[in-house]
Design a protein around this motif. Sequence first.
Motif, mmCIF file in Angstrom:
data_model
loop_
_atom_site.group_PDB
_atom_site.id
_atom_site.type_symbol
_atom_site.label_atom_id
_atom_site.label_comp_id
_atom_site.label_asym_id
_atom_site.label_seq_id
_atom_site.Cartn_x
_atom_site.Cartn_y
_atom_site.Cartn_z
ATOM 1 N N PRO A 30 0.821 -1.211 0.000
ATOM 2 C CA PRO A 30 0.000 0.000 0.000
ATOM 3 C C PRO A 30 0.853 1.260 0.000
ATOM 4 N N THR A 31 2.121 1.114 0.383
ATOM 5 C CA THR A 31 3.057 2.239 0.336
ATOM 6 C C THR A 31 4.324 1.813 -0.406
ATOM 7 N N VAL A 32 5.022 2.800 -0.957
ATOM 8 C CA VAL A 32 6.277 2.566 -1.666
ATOM 9 C C VAL A 32 7.275 3.631 -1.223
ATOM 10 N N ILE B 247 2.845 12.317 -8.273
ATOM 11 C CA ILE B 247 2.411 13.017 -7.060
ATOM 12 C C ILE B 247 1.822 14.365 -7.478
ATOM 13 N N PRO B 248 0.505 14.510 -7.469
ATOM 14 C CA PRO B 248 -0.101 15.787 -7.859
ATOM 15 C C PRO B 248 0.365 16.924 -6.937
ATOM 16 N N TRP B 249 0.398 18.139 -7.500
ATOM 17 C CA TRP B 249 0.772 19.294 -6.688
ATOM 18 C C TRP B 249 -0.138 19.393 -5.463
ATOM 19 N N GLY B 250 0.480 19.608 -4.318
ATOM 20 C CA GLY B 250 -0.258 19.713 -3.071
ATOM 21 C C GLY B 250 -0.226 18.442 -2.261
ATOM 22 N N ASP B 251 0.123 17.295 -2.908
ATOM 23 C CA ASP B 251 0.174 16.018 -2.199
ATOM 24 C C ASP B 251 1.600 15.619 -1.831
ATOM 25 N N GLU B 252 2.556 16.555 -2.056
ATOM 26 C CA GLU B 252 3.952 16.250 -1.744
ATOM 27 C C GLU B 252 4.334 16.651 -0.328
ATOM 28 N N GLY B 253 3.419 17.357 0.374
ATOM 29 C CA GLY B 253 3.723 17.813 1.720
ATOM 30 C C GLY B 253 4.926 18.735 1.736
ATOM 31 N N GLU B 254 5.870 18.491 2.647
ATOM 32 C CA GLU B 254 7.072 19.319 2.758
ATOM 33 C C GLU B 254 8.262 18.696 2.029
ATOM 34 N N GLU C 271 13.191 18.301 -3.389
ATOM 35 C CA GLU C 271 13.889 17.561 -4.431
ATOM 36 C C GLU C 271 14.983 16.670 -3.825
ATOM 37 N N GLY C 272 14.929 15.376 -4.154
ATOM 38 C CA GLY C 272 15.951 14.436 -3.693
ATOM 39 C C GLY C 272 15.657 13.762 -2.374
ATOM 40 N N ASP C 273 14.576 14.167 -1.687
ATOM 41 C CA ASP C 273 14.230 13.515 -0.421
ATOM 42 C C ASP C 273 13.761 12.079 -0.657
ATOM 43 N N VAL C 274 14.124 11.191 0.273
ATOM 44 C CA VAL C 274 13.555 9.850 0.290
ATOM 45 C C VAL C 274 12.242 9.927 1.062
ATOM 46 N N VAL C 275 11.160 9.453 0.443
ATOM 47 C CA VAL C 275 9.829 9.602 1.034
ATOM 48 C C VAL C 275 9.083 8.269 1.007
ATOM 49 N N VAL C 276 8.067 8.198 1.853
ATOM 50 C CA VAL C 276 7.131 7.076 1.837
ATOM 51 C C VAL C 276 5.855 7.568 1.181
ATOM 52 N N VAL C 277 5.442 6.903 0.117
ATOM 53 C CA VAL C 277 4.271 7.314 -0.647
ATOM 54 C C VAL C 277 3.133 6.324 -0.434
ATOM 55 N N GLY C 278 1.976 6.841 -0.058
ATOM 56 C CA GLY C 278 0.779 6.017 -0.022
ATOM 57 C C GLY C 278 0.147 6.007 -1.404
ATOM 58 N N ILE C 279 -0.099 4.833 -1.951
ATOM 59 C CA ILE C 279 -0.647 4.747 -3.299
ATOM 60 C C ILE C 279 -2.154 4.996 -3.248
ATOM 61 N N TYR D 237 -3.752 2.655 -8.384
ATOM 62 C CA TYR D 237 -2.706 1.828 -8.996
ATOM 63 C C TYR D 237 -2.640 1.990 -10.504
ATOM 64 N N GLY D 238 -3.523 2.802 -11.064
ATOM 65 C CA GLY D 238 -3.472 3.094 -12.478
ATOM 66 C C GLY D 238 -4.095 2.011 -13.328
ATOM 67 N N ALA D 239 -3.829 2.094 -14.606
ATOM 68 C CA ALA D 239 -4.320 1.111 -15.574
ATOM 69 C C ALA D 239 -3.149 0.768 -16.481
ATOM 70 N N ARG D 240 -3.433 0.040 -17.554
ATOM 71 C CA ARG D 240 -2.346 -0.430 -18.418
ATOM 72 C C ARG D 240 -1.511 0.716 -18.976
ATOM 73 N N ARG D 241 -2.150 1.831 -19.331
ATOM 74 C CA ARG D 241 -1.426 2.936 -19.960
ATOM 75 C C ARG D 241 -1.178 4.100 -19.015
ATOM 76 N N HIS D 242 -1.638 3.998 -17.798
ATOM 77 C CA HIS D 242 -1.473 5.080 -16.835
ATOM 78 C C HIS D 242 -0.870 4.516 -15.563
ATOM 79 N N GLY D 243 0.239 5.110 -15.129
ATOM 80 C CA GLY D 243 0.923 4.636 -13.945
ATOM 81 C C GLY D 243 0.189 4.989 -12.667
ATOM 82 N N PRO D 244 0.701 4.543 -11.523
ATOM 83 C CA PRO D 244 0.053 4.811 -10.240
ATOM 84 C C PRO D 244 0.223 6.267 -9.802
ATOM 85 N N THR D 245 -0.677 6.703 -8.963
ATOM 86 C CA THR D 245 -0.570 8.020 -8.346
ATOM 87 C C THR D 245 -0.605 7.849 -6.833
ATOM 88 N N GLY D 246 -0.031 8.826 -6.119
ATOM 89 C CA GLY D 246 0.010 8.704 -4.670
ATOM 90 C C GLY D 246 0.198 10.032 -3.991
#
Length: 709
Positions: A139-141, A167-174, A177-185, A188-197
Amino acid sequence: MSRSRIVEESRILEVLRASRHGPMKPKQMARALDLPPADYKPFRAQLREMETRGAVYRVKGGRYASPDRISLITGRVSTIRSGDAFIRPEEADEQDVFVRQGELATAMDGDKVVVRIEGRPKGRNPTGRVIKVLERAHPTVVGTYHRSRKIGYVVPLDPKMGPDIMIPWGDEGEAREGDVVVVGIVAYGARRHGPTGEVERILGPMSDPGVDVLSVLFGHGLSLEFDRAVETAAAAFAERPVEVTDDREDWRDRLVFTIDPADAKDHDDALSIRRLDGDRFEVGIHIADVSYYVPKGGPVDLEALDRGTSVYLVDRVVPMLPHSLSSGACSLRPDEDRYAFSVVATLDARGEVLERRFARTVVRSRHKLAYETVAEVLAGDASIDEETDTAIRDLDRVARALRARREARGSIDFDMPEARVVLGDDGAPVDIQRVERLDSHRLVEDYMLLANEVVAKAGTAKKMPVLYRVHEPPTVERIEKLREFLATLGHTLPRRSLRPRDLAAVLERVKGRPEEALVSTVVLRSMQRARYAPENLGHFGLALEHYAHFTSPIRRYPDLVTHRALVRVLLERKDPPTEWTEELSEVADRCSWREQAATQAERDSVELKKIEFMERHLGEEFEGSVAGVTSFGFFVLLDRFFVEGLVHVNALDDDYYEFREGEYALVGSRRGRRFRLGDRVRVQVARVDKEERHVDFLLIEASARGAGV
């Protein structure tokens, strides 16, 4: 895990498989099963629950089918470096199914899926495509956050986790650039569209202290904390007084002691030995009685099942049970009364088991001994006290006899080197040392193997609902490849059915020879992976007909399952509830999967510290051996530090190199220069990338002749 069943699952599947008209509607199935009308509604609920697990599959028109009748297989995704994957089936007799990256739909590594078989190429794995995801493993990556002009995105640190996560604008928190983060998915997307979180937690730059191990921790879905309800329940059980009751034997006046790593906190097992008349010994193998403290179906049990196992990262332990139990009430600590489940065996000097019995006991460990201390006693370089020294020597004598019997039947011992990363007070690696396998390690291992075998024999004889630790023989295809490879080195395998002693004999013949590392590696890779199963399928590597895990219930859930069955059937003399048997397959699958995830997490944490350690050795040269060969280069394992790095094929500028899979070699097309598993080389540390988790080497010098040439 407990489920209310109207009908045995095996009967439902029999009806579906016997259908002459294809998939069946629930009412048709109910008639075939002679269900009374009052049971129809709960029967429908049972079918829906089976569907969520992939035990049955629902097709158009609300009809159900057995997956195997419509070329479907349920299993877990195991992604490989290319992005393609193999689906590891739940059924033991099914082959892994190869699925190309484009046919995975939205499935990620570790997900439980339904795959449709679409081809069975001769001599290769069946091929297929994922048609349904039953259970999401992640559920997270964990990944590195980046910004573009239009949107943010996270690149997973583990390439097996699939495509970048938007990661849509506003969902990145603080996140920066370059931070290691935990993303809640979020999707999960579809065949032609990747996941969002959305970013749930910011770990910080990978260069910050501790971020590397935290990335592994969260990347594998591990949690150091327990829910309050779990902690409260565990603490309540831990506070129970230890008393000698009618159903327990009092062993507190016997010499009992633990042998563990010097820094161990959880002590699962203890040993005792008493010399009987003649050449016989009574050996006690005392295991923490965890089933007493963790009742089935309670909050602690459900959390333990979810975790499946304790995880030993490079700098911390993620326990399966809360500390009040794992390092407290359940741990066989010295000078404290503890409940144990004991296997008491009478053996002769040849290691033959003459008698055995099981008992719930109260023990009081007299010593907490380290492996190194026991090894010194055996070598005559240290002493604890006369009684304990004698017990250790007697244990060693019987253990050696047990080992000799195991070797005689053909048990395979690879004895591959292991490394330990030494950390400083700040968590930074200061050294990498080879883990020496001592006689004391072998001593403890011999008795744990004995107890596990004795328990498995009892489980089979009484048809108990235990989880067996099974290791099936290599597949026919792997045996043929191994036979062809060994023939190039002058070694043969018999044409009859392969036995463990055949491989043990090959390993014995190459000991001390130039090709030893090469042959050991190839033989090991020909093996199947050990797993848990409700059926006793034997253990090929140990050359045993009966084997189960029993000796580590503090840190392995299958051991806890086995303890419960033993207590219920052998000591309480009661029949186990039907659901214990019915849920075994699902528990086995989960525990096998969690074990694999834990093993990978442990490796990842060690590798990250190795990579950090090598940053200070950039430009230095080291001796090593070729440990792996691929189409894009070969991996070298350094002698001094047990660190593995890649010599990329692009860095070999003296020729064009061709990968010969069957020979485990890269071969120059013009000069015929070869790089093969086991070859000796000298390399220079050229590049270290902690974020991508790899080390690049440059080849300085290679041995004139390879290991098998």
